[in-house]
Design a protein around this motif. Structure first.
Motif, mmCIF file in Angstrom:
data_model
loop_
_atom_site.group_PDB
_atom_site.id
_atom_site.type_symbol
_atom_site.label_atom_id
_atom_site.label_comp_id
_atom_site.label_asym_id
_atom_site.label_seq_id
_atom_site.Cartn_x
_atom_site.Cartn_y
_atom_site.Cartn_z
ATOM 1 N N GLY A 90 -89.511 48.400 9.328
ATOM 2 C CA GLY A 90 -90.148 49.687 9.577
ATOM 3 C C GLY A 90 -89.766 50.705 8.514
ATOM 4 O O GLY A 90 -90.615 51.429 7.984
ATOM 5 N N TYR A 91 -88.471 50.757 8.189
ATOM 6 C CA TYR A 91 -88.013 51.680 7.145
ATOM 7 C C TYR A 91 -88.610 51.308 5.789
ATOM 8 O O TYR A 91 -89.021 52.187 5.021
ATOM 9 C CB TYR A 91 -86.482 51.664 7.069
ATOM 10 N N SER A 92 -88.653 50.008 5.502
ATOM 11 C CA SER A 92 -89.219 49.556 4.223
ATOM 12 C C SER A 92 -90.695 49.902 4.131
ATOM 13 O O SER A 92 -91.168 50.397 3.100
ATOM 14 C CB SER A 92 -89.031 48.042 4.069
ATOM 15 N N GLY A 93 -91.446 49.637 5.213
ATOM 16 C CA GLY A 93 -92.874 49.922 5.212
ATOM 17 C C GLY A 93 -93.165 51.394 5.005
ATOM 18 O O GLY A 93 -94.089 51.766 4.274
ATOM 19 N N CYS A 94 -92.361 52.255 5.628
ATOM 20 C CA CYS A 94 -92.553 53.693 5.489
ATOM 21 C C CYS A 94 -92.280 54.141 4.057
ATOM 22 O O CYS A 94 -93.027 54.953 3.494
ATOM 23 C CB CYS A 94 -91.637 54.435 6.462
ATOM 24 N N ALA A 95 -91.217 53.614 3.450
ATOM 25 C CA ALA A 95 -90.882 53.975 2.065
ATOM 26 C C ALA A 95 -91.978 53.532 1.102
ATOM 27 O O ALA A 95 -92.403 54.292 0.217
ATOM 28 C CB ALA A 95 -89.548 53.341 1.677
ATOM 29 N N ILE A 96 -92.459 52.299 1.259
ATOM 30 C CA ILE A 96 -93.502 51.771 0.380
ATOM 31 C C ILE A 96 -94.800 52.554 0.549
ATOM 32 O O ILE A 96 -95.495 52.855 -0.419
ATOM 33 C CB ILE A 96 -93.731 50.272 0.662
#
Length: 302
Positions: A90-96
């Motif tokens: 979730g954190y990775s998807g938001c950053a990307i």
């Protein structure tokens, strides 16, 4: 056994619908870009990248919400290892996702300000930036995952980085939200100044119109980010609140639901703001040529 509030289930269902709709729409955009040759341009590749980021983020949030709904229906407070594993995605998807808008703004900026620097507008260079962006996105959560700071919150039925005044929270908020949004705003500001500078000079009409069109495209990106910020503002407020006091008991439930709604909103707005996608969907209708169409075709040459 836990007692659930009457609004838990409706919020869970709303989140599931929002994330499902966002993922499906983004998948449709992605398939259109892949199979339609007129979309095989650098600018549309960046839109495809944003669509992939939306799919990743939506699927991650769907999985987390489904876990929450299951526990709410069963009225239990329990979790397994998969709950801890889902959180970093979730954190990775938001950053990307946030940086995907930055990359679109950067490409538009290079088109206007450095039209002779072909390499920076090339497919290979932009693809390299996309790859770096995805590597960055997946590396961001490593800091707090390795330290075992992702925990299960029984009140909110979710595995997240607990809010509070800590290095990990400041690091997460900076890497995911502050950096990409700040860079995008700087690009927008510099492009505004450049367009004003072009207007003050005796520049050719085509050059000025091109600069104005790209400025409009970047302003659309800023609008999308503002939508994401508006609906995600609650989460940011809870982060700031946690520095000084204890956030509301069900802060994650409220923040995550609004964040999921923002996913659907920006996915719809992304379609409305992408001229090539709109033309393909409405190609059976008669569309009068305008200056935007001319410059989109010019962009496709690069």
């Amino acid at each position: 056994m836990s007692t659930i509030e009457p609004w838990f289930i409706p919020f869970d269902i709303l989140s599931l619908i929002s994330t499902t709709l966002a993922a499906l729409l983004a998948l449709i955009y992605l398939l259109i870009i892949i199979f339609d040759k007129t979309c095989h341009t650098v600018s549309m590749m960046l839109v495809a990248n944003t669509s992939c980021a939306i799919i990743l983020f939506s699927c991650s949030m769907f999985s987390e919400t489904l876990f929450t709904l299951q526990n709410d229906l069963q009225q239990v407070q329990t979790y397994d290892i998969s709950c801890i594993i889902r959180a970093p995605f979730g954190y990775s998807g938001c950053a990307i996702l946030n940086f995907s808008f930055t990359s679109q703004a950067f490409y538009r900026y290079m088109l206007v300000v450095y039209p002779t620097h072909v390499f920076y507008r090339s497919y290979k260079f932009q693809l390299l930036l996309v790859i770096i962006m995805w590597i960055y996105g997946f590396l961001v959560p490593v800091e707090f995952v390795v330290r075992g700071e992702v925990t299960y919150d029984p009140n909110n039925q979710i595995c997240q980085l607990p809010l509070g005044l800590s290095f990990s929270i400041i690091y997460m908020a900076s890497c995911i939200y502050v950096f990409p949004i700040f860079i995008t705003m700087i690009i927008y500001y510099k492009l505004i100044r450049y367009v004003k500078y072009m207007n003050a000079r005796s520049t050719s009409v085509n050059t000025v119109l091109r600069a104005r069109y790209e400025l409009k495209m970047v302003s659309r990106i800023v609008i999308i980010i503002l939508i994401l910020l508006a609906l995600g503002l609650t989460y940011f407020i809870f982060i700031l609140m946690s520095f000084f006091t204890t956030p509301p008991k069900y802060h994650f439930r409220i923040a995550i639901t609004l964040l999921n709604l923002s996913l659907t909103s920006i996915t719809i707005v992304l379609f409305l703001f992408t001229d090539q996608l709109k033309r393909l969907v409405t190609k059976n209708r008669r569309i009068e040529p305008d200056i935007n169409t001319v410059f989109v075709l010019q962009t496709a040459i690069h």
